[in-house]
Design an enzyme around this catalytic site. Structure first.
Site: not given
Length: 211
Positions: A120, A138
């Protein structure tokens, strides 16, 4: 959800916010990398309070490394998990100095090899600092993608791959920011603000609310 509906959704996001940006404060790729590492399980506002004091003093790998772990902790101790994050950022700086001439690498593989950097974080840096059409998923983007049915998936990697495949190419570069802001302020976790949502009529969420 078909392509036409997705196109309309992102057209509305773009019309409302033509140039979406991260809410993390940064002025170069290295500052962004550090800020994103610090933002894990923390709010952007909380990270900004810390980095607004840290970066004027140290905003290069050499300068932060010179602070030492304990010195860095003094600047980021208001952020959750600051002990582990200080260790990671210190090691990250050492690795950048020794292996990348103090420059932030521009590939996911090289970024993920840095301490404290996962998929991420790598995607955020590639997208925001280097303009690559990546998708950092997320909790907000995972929720919005599944709730609206823009790109449903069982885990973050599945959602990421579907978004990259399904979001029309003209919107892909900014889609990460639109989705995260939508999840942060409108399609919130406990009770989405459907009544004030610009894509309510296109969203496939069954339990819509009025607000």
């Amino acid at each position: 959800m078909n392509k036409e509906i997705r196109t309309e959704i992102f057209t509305r996001f773009r019309n409302e916010n033509p140039k979406p940006e991260t809410e993390l404060n940064y002025s170069n790729p290295f500052e962004l990398l550090v800020a994103v590492v610090l933002s894990a399980q923390a709010t952007d506002k909380g990270v900004n309070k810390a980095t607004d004091k840290l970066f004027p003093v140290a905003n290069t790998p050499e300068a932060i490394y010179a602070l030492g772990v304990d010195g860095l902790k003094e600047y980021i101790k208001t952020i959750g998990l600051f002990n582990a994050k200080a260790e990671n950022v210190h090691k990250l700086c050492k690795q950048l100095i020794e292996q990348h001439n103090s420059e932030v690498p521009q590939t996911r593989e090289a970024l993920e090899a840095l301490p404290g950097v996962g998929r991420k974080t790598a995607n955020v840096v590639l997208n925001t600092a280097f303009g690559q059409p990546t998708m950092a998923v997320d909790t907000h983007i995972f929720r919005v993608s599944n709730r609206t049915r823009i790109a449903p998936g069982k885990n973050v990697v599945e959602v990421e791959k579907r978004l990259v495949r399904l979001v029309p190419k003209e919107f892909l570069l900014d889609a990460h920011h639109w989705l995260i802001l939508h999840g942060r302020y409108t399609c919130v976790a406990r009770k989405p603000k459907c009544g004030s949502c610009i894509i309510e009529d296109l969203c496939e969420y069954r339990d819509k609310t009025t607000d």
